[in-house]
Design an enzyme around this catalytic site. Sequence first.
Site, mmCIF file in Angstrom:
data_model
loop_
_atom_site.group_PDB
_atom_site.id
_atom_site.type_symbol
_atom_site.label_atom_id
_atom_site.label_comp_id
_atom_site.label_asym_id
_atom_site.label_seq_id
_atom_site.Cartn_x
_atom_site.Cartn_y
_atom_site.Cartn_z
ATOM 1 N N GLU A 183 0.848 -1.206 0.000
ATOM 2 C CA GLU A 183 0.000 0.000 0.000
ATOM 3 C C GLU A 183 0.884 1.258 0.000
ATOM 4 O O GLU A 183 2.100 1.189 0.093
ATOM 5 C CB GLU A 183 -0.893 0.030 1.255
ATOM 6 C CG GLU A 183 -2.276 -0.604 1.084
ATOM 7 C CD GLU A 183 -3.255 0.313 0.366
ATOM 8 O OE1 GLU A 183 -2.826 1.346 -0.164
ATOM 9 O OE2 GLU A 183 -4.447 -0.017 0.349
ATOM 10 N N ASN A 240 -9.732 5.777 1.889
ATOM 11 C CA ASN A 240 -8.682 5.337 0.996
ATOM 12 C C ASN A 240 -8.101 6.486 0.181
ATOM 13 O O ASN A 240 -7.782 7.525 0.719
ATOM 14 C CB ASN A 240 -9.174 4.174 0.130
ATOM 15 C CG ASN A 240 -8.529 2.871 0.558
ATOM 16 O OD1 ASN A 240 -7.310 2.797 0.706
ATOM 17 N ND2 ASN A 240 -9.327 1.845 0.772
ATOM 18 N N ASP A 299 -9.831 1.759 -4.319
ATOM 19 C CA ASP A 299 -8.829 1.761 -3.253
ATOM 20 C C ASP A 299 -7.966 3.012 -3.422
ATOM 21 O O ASP A 299 -8.506 4.113 -3.493
ATOM 22 C CB ASP A 299 -8.019 0.465 -3.296
ATOM 23 C CG ASP A 299 -7.368 0.120 -1.973
ATOM 24 O OD1 ASP A 299 -6.907 1.028 -1.262
ATOM 25 O OD2 ASP A 299 -7.291 -1.086 -1.634
#
Length: 285
Positions: A17, A148, A195
């Site tokens: 991420e 997100n 996302d």
Amino acid sequence: MAISAHPVTEPVAHHGEGPAWHPRWGGLRWVDMLAGDLLALDAQGRVRRRHAGSLAAVIRPRAGGGFLVAAERELLLADADDLHAPLRSLGEAWQDPSVRMNEGGCDPEGRFYIGSMAWDETPGKGSLYVAAPDGSLTVVLSGVGISNGLDFSPSGDRAYYADTMTGRVDVLDYDREHGLTARRPFVTVDRGKPDGLTVDAEGGVWVALFDGGAVHRYAPDGTLDAVVELPVRKVTAVTFGGDGLDRLFITTSAVGVDRAEQPLAGALFTADPGVRGRPVLETTL
């Protein structure tokens, strides 16, 4: 337009991420979030790793040098660019152990925004916060499911934001005095869930599709005009990098994945997007 992606690493992350490219770093950094690790890709394609804590949600450069890491419930600052530079905490942001930090980013003025979510993904327990110069957090958006992606238009007057649970990317107005206002839908994702995201130099919005196995590019009017296909389902975040900011880097997750079916889950991917990105926004913290 269909764009292919290829891996640039082995599956080095359980849940990759929060990527960012900065020339001071000599390349890309991202996080293995649930392991609490920071990852760095050097010019030779080698990956370095540094443990930062119980969770590492995102990494961003500081305007004066060094970097910021969003941890489980605190912001951590390094005063030097070295991946292993000491980290100091700005203090616990909240005491509720059921809520953790997630994705974040900076506005054009250098203010850092960080989102949150419930560990068990209870709807509405998350928020989007903005950090004050002392690191204290103020709620910008409440009632969030999974906070997100956040990035800004090239002109700096709009922001794009994804609460994954809504299935949408929203757009907000932005100015220095009032911050983020007038939230409204930009696009509804019809493949997986939105996302992380990034905005290119032409104003196109690139959205990672978790459980969708792809990245979508949406033109400023919301038209879908490019699709990057990946061989893994859980696509988590995107950013531009390379010396010309002409490469798209894509992080992925192996959480709950059968590696026999998706052997590259958790790898870092890259693609040739045919458009340049913009330098990552730095935080003044």
